[in-house]
Design a protein around this motif. Structure first.
Motif, PDB file in Angstrom:
ATOM      1  N   LEU A  11       0.833  -1.200   0.000  1.00  0.00           N
ATOM      2  CA  LEU A  11       0.000   0.000   0.000  1.00  0.00           C
ATOM      3  C   LEU A  11       0.866   1.248   0.000  1.00  0.00           C
ATOM      4  CD1 LEU A  11      -2.588   1.710   0.482  1.00  0.00           C
ATOM      5  CD2 LEU A  11      -2.362   1.178   2.913  1.00  0.00           C
ATOM      6  N   GLU A  12       0.560   2.152  -0.912  1.00  0.00           N
ATOM      7  CA  GLU A  12       1.205   3.460  -0.958  1.00  0.00           C
ATOM      8  C   GLU A  12       0.165   4.490  -1.345  1.00  0.00           C
ATOM      9  OE1 GLU A  12       3.267   3.202  -5.350  1.00  0.00           O
ATOM     10  OE2 GLU A  12       3.958   1.823  -3.777  1.00  0.00           O
ATOM     11  N   GLY A  13       0.467   5.762  -1.112  1.00  0.00           N
ATOM     12  CA  GLY A  13      -0.448   6.824  -1.474  1.00  0.00           C
ATOM     13  C   GLY A  13      -0.833   7.691  -0.298  1.00  0.00           C
ATOM     14  N   GLY A  14      -0.072   8.751  -0.055  1.00  0.00           N
ATOM     15  CA  GLY A  14      -0.445   9.737   0.945  1.00  0.00           C
ATOM     16  C   GLY A  14      -0.119   9.403   2.382  1.00  0.00           C
ATOM     17  N   LEU A  15       0.562   8.311   2.645  1.00  0.00           N
ATOM     18  CA  LEU A  15       0.949   7.986   4.017  1.00  0.00           C
ATOM     19  C   LEU A  15       2.040   8.952   4.469  1.00  0.00           C
ATOM     20  CD1 LEU A  15       1.084   4.084   3.813  1.00  0.00           C
ATOM     21  CD2 LEU A  15      -0.720   5.492   4.820  1.00  0.00           C
ATOM     22  N   ARG A  16       1.846   9.530   5.656  1.00  0.00           N
ATOM     23  CA  ARG A  16       2.823  10.493   6.160  1.00  0.00           C
ATOM     24  C   ARG A  16       3.136  10.285   7.640  1.00  0.00           C
ATOM     25  NH1 ARG A  16       3.178  10.657   1.543  1.00  0.00           N
ATOM     26  NH2 ARG A  16       3.032  12.423   0.095  1.00  0.00           N
ATOM     27  N   THR A  17       2.321   9.530   8.366  1.00  0.00           N
ATOM     28  CA  THR A  17       2.532   9.369   9.798  1.00  0.00           C
ATOM     29  C   THR A  17       2.696   7.899  10.159  1.00  0.00           C
ATOM     30  OG1 THR A  17       0.199   9.105  10.425  1.00  0.00           O
ATOM     31  CG2 THR A  17       1.028  11.362  10.178  1.00  0.00           C
ATOM     32  N   ARG A  18       3.367   7.667  11.288  1.00  0.00           N
ATOM     33  CA  ARG A  18       3.508   6.302  11.781  1.00  0.00           C
ATOM     34  C   ARG A  18       2.142   5.724  12.143  1.00  0.00           C
ATOM     35  NH1 ARG A  18       7.326   2.739  14.178  1.00  0.00           N
ATOM     36  NH2 ARG A  18       6.111   0.865  14.623  1.00  0.00           N
ATOM     37  N   ALA A  19       1.251   6.554  12.660  1.00  0.00           N
ATOM     38  CA  ALA A  19      -0.083   6.066  13.023  1.00  0.00           C
ATOM     39  C   ALA A  19      -0.838   5.555  11.806  1.00  0.00           C
ATOM     40  CB  ALA A  19      -0.879   7.180  13.717  1.00  0.00           C
ATOM     41  N   ASP A  20      -0.719   6.268  10.670  1.00  0.00           N
ATOM     42  CA  ASP A  20      -1.390   5.810   9.451  1.00  0.00           C
ATOM     43  C   ASP A  20      -0.794   4.486   8.959  1.00  0.00           C
ATOM     44  OD1 ASP A  20      -3.237   7.892   9.265  1.00  0.00           O
ATOM     45  OD2 ASP A  20      -1.832   9.174   8.168  1.00  0.00           O
ATOM     46  N   CYS A  21       0.509   4.354   9.060  1.00  0.00           N
ATOM     47  CA  CYS A  21       1.146   3.089   8.683  1.00  0.00           C
ATOM     48  C   CYS A  21       0.627   1.951   9.554  1.00  0.00           C
ATOM     49  CB  CYS A  21       2.666   3.194   8.821  1.00  0.00           C
ATOM     50  SG  CYS A  21       3.458   4.334   7.663  1.00  0.00           S
ATOM     51  N   ASP A  22       0.598   2.178  10.864  1.00  0.00           N
ATOM     52  CA  ASP A  22       0.134   1.141  11.776  1.00  0.00           C
ATOM     53  C   ASP A  22      -1.327   0.796  11.536  1.00  0.00           C
ATOM     54  OD1 ASP A  22       2.625   1.048  12.964  1.00  0.00           O
ATOM     55  OD2 ASP A  22       2.088   2.403  14.602  1.00  0.00           O
ATOM     56  N   ARG A  23      -2.125   1.816  11.236  1.00  0.00           N
ATOM     57  CA  ARG A  23      -3.544   1.579  10.986  1.00  0.00           C
ATOM     58  C   ARG A  23      -3.742   0.682   9.763  1.00  0.00           C
ATOM     59  NH1 ARG A  23      -6.492   4.252   7.370  1.00  0.00           N
ATOM     60  NH2 ARG A  23      -4.967   5.949   7.277  1.00  0.00           N
ATOM     61  N   CYS A  24      -3.000   0.936   8.698  1.00  0.00           N
ATOM     62  CA  CYS A  24      -3.163   0.145   7.473  1.00  0.00           C
ATOM     63  C   CYS A  24      -2.650  -1.278   7.641  1.00  0.00           C
ATOM     64  CB  CYS A  24      -2.442   0.831   6.318  1.00  0.00           C
ATOM     65  SG  CYS A  24      -3.203   2.402   5.830  1.00  0.00           S
ATOM     66  N   LEU A  25      -1.620  -1.448   8.453  1.00  0.00           N
ATOM     67  CA  LEU A  25      -1.066  -2.780   8.683  1.00  0.00           C
ATOM     68  C   LEU A  25      -1.834  -3.550   9.751  1.00  0.00           C
ATOM     69  CD1 LEU A  25       2.754  -1.971   8.727  1.00  0.00           C
ATOM     70  CD2 LEU A  25       1.534  -3.235   6.946  1.00  0.00           C
ATOM     71  N   GLY A  26      -2.385  -2.819  10.732  1.00  0.00           N
ATOM     72  CA  GLY A  26      -2.974  -3.492  11.881  1.00  0.00           C
ATOM     73  C   GLY A  26      -4.466  -3.683  11.830  1.00  0.00           C
TER      74      GLY A  26
END
Length: 440
Positions: free
Chosen positions: A344-359
């Motif tokens: 997944l890519e597209g507009g991710l800028r924060t660690r929280a957003d990364c964790d949300r998409c993975l978790g």
């Protein structure tokens, strides 16, 4: 719960974590300093702990096919062999590097770049079929220049072989995997898209082209991990009646995995090269830069044409959604249907957003992806991984001041003073220094 720091396998390649640098233009070209440019651009990312680096779209043919100035070509085995210096540098930091293979087709510089056409007056664009009427209308208005050469069946097969040969050269030079550029109006997307593909041979089904590329890669490069983008043309303008729907794109991803692709990158795209590629703010600073005006005029055929493009850019910047992880819903649907990693890519800028998409801690509770990537933030912070992997956020403001100058041949770099100053302060405070235990 999956964590950003958890390892992952793609096609047998073990990655130390689930963060990747998505493909962007490195503007390295093929000159004497090309390898050094790529090393200076990509090694800091691996050094910062990012598990996977994608080298941006690299052209598989000796001529044509470049969508922007200074793209690197990988058709020449002697040149690609020199890139072993790059792969060695990445591996020295325990990182992995995949090479993205590409061809621009109707998106090539011969279509839109006036200065390039003047220096290459005989060049024609490779085309899947005769261009759709919308592009022909723009050609008649003088806004673009179309001189298409529709590929014969034999030429399509040979082009697939060229992708395979380039993959073989890359593996010999130490690349850990291959990434197929199949979005952002590349020639591969044009094969997949009913907007462009109106052939009457076996390649009328565009998946057959990707199957031919897969087979050629396996022949020339063996069982190297093979990744492809999967386009859903859901942000095409309303006047486009033939496009890849979301449901069709999910089916497409499933077919490609069945063929043997080892991971997929679902992305919502347009049928045109527009702001859907780099959603974000209108880049006032870049368009106003005095030192770039001659370059814009040369690219677009004069200062008034450049101003018209800038106006169109301003209007489009208002149209496209900028929600972080804008491909997440698409990725989640694909992930429900395939048994390989979904990126997944597209507009991710924060660690929280990364964790949300993975978790999976949003929406229906299911993870959207197995790995997350960023692109433009690495222009601002080449060593961004050292901060992201320890819980911090990217500085990138999605202002696009880094991307627009690339039409003039400028390298991608952050041009926003507040971000540059913030990066400087972080460097002084040692924020990009990485301990051996970081990310573990």
């Amino acid at each position: 719960m999956t964590e950003l720091t958890d390892p992952l396998d793609i096609g047998g390649c073990r990655l130390p974590n689930r963060l990747y640098r998505a493909p962007v233009l490195e503007c390295a070209g093929n000159g004497e300093d090309a390898v050094e440019t790529l090393i200076s651009e990509l090694e800091p990312t691996a050094e910062s702990g990012v598990g996977l680096v994608f080298q941006g779209a690299s052209i598989v043919t000796p001529e044509g096919g470049c969508a922007a100035p200074n793209m690197t070509r990988v058709h020449d085995p002697d040149f690609v062999a020199r890139l072993e210096q790059l792969t060695d540098a990445i591996h020295a930091h325990e990182g992995k590097i995949f090479l993205q293979l590409a061809h621009g087709g109707l998106r090539s510089m011969a279509t839109w770049h006036a200065g390039y056409r003047a220096h290459n007056p005989d060049e024609r664009q490779l085309a899947v079929s005769q261009p759709p009427w919308q592009l022909r209308a723009l050609d008649r208005l003088g806004l673009i220049s179309l001189r298409p050469r529709v590929l014969s069946t034999a030429e399509v097969r040979e082009l697939a072989e060229q992708f395979g040969r380039s993959a073989g050269y890359a593996v010999d030079a130490g690349y850990d995997g291959i990434h197929l550029s199949a979005a952002n109006m590349s020639l591969v997307q044009q094969f997949l898209s009913p907007f462009y593909n109106r052939r009457d041979d076996e390649f009328a089904d565009g998946v057959r082209f990707l199957e031919a590329i897969h087979d050629a890669v396996r022949e020339h490069a063996g069982d190297v991990p093979l990744v492809t983008k999967v386009p859903a043309e859901t942000v095409a303008p309303s006047f486009v009646r033939r496009n890849i729907s979301m449901a069709e794109a999910v089916d497409l991803a499933e077919r490609l995995v069945g063929i043997g692709y080892d991971a997929v990158v679902p992305v919502e795209v347009s049928t045109f090269w527009d702001m859907s590629i780099v959603r974000g703010a209108y880049p006032d600073r870049a368009w106003a830069a005095t030192e770039l005006q001659d370059g814009y005029a040369a690219a677009f055929g004069g200062r008034w044409r450049a101003r018209a493009v800038a106006l169109l850019n301003r209007l489009q910047a208002r149209r496209f959604d900028r929600e972080p992880g804008w491909n997440a819903a698409f990725c989640r649907r694909v992930r429900d249907r395939v048994d390989v990693p979904v990126l997944l890519e597209g507009g991710l800028r924060t660690r929280a957003d990364c964790d949300r998409c993975l978790g999976g801690d949003s929406g229906d509770g299911e993870p959207a992806a197995d790995m997350v990537g960023m692109a433009r933030p690495f222009y601002a912070e080449p060593r961004l991984g050292a901060r992201l992997l320890t819980g911090e956020d990217a500085l990138c403001a999605s202002c696009n001041n880094c991307t627009i100058p690339q039409v003039t041949g400028e390298p991608g770099r952050c041009r926003t003073p507040s971000v540059v100053r913030a990066k400087g302060r972080l460097e002084q405070n040692g924020a990009y220094e990485r301990n051996s235990s970081d990310g573990e």
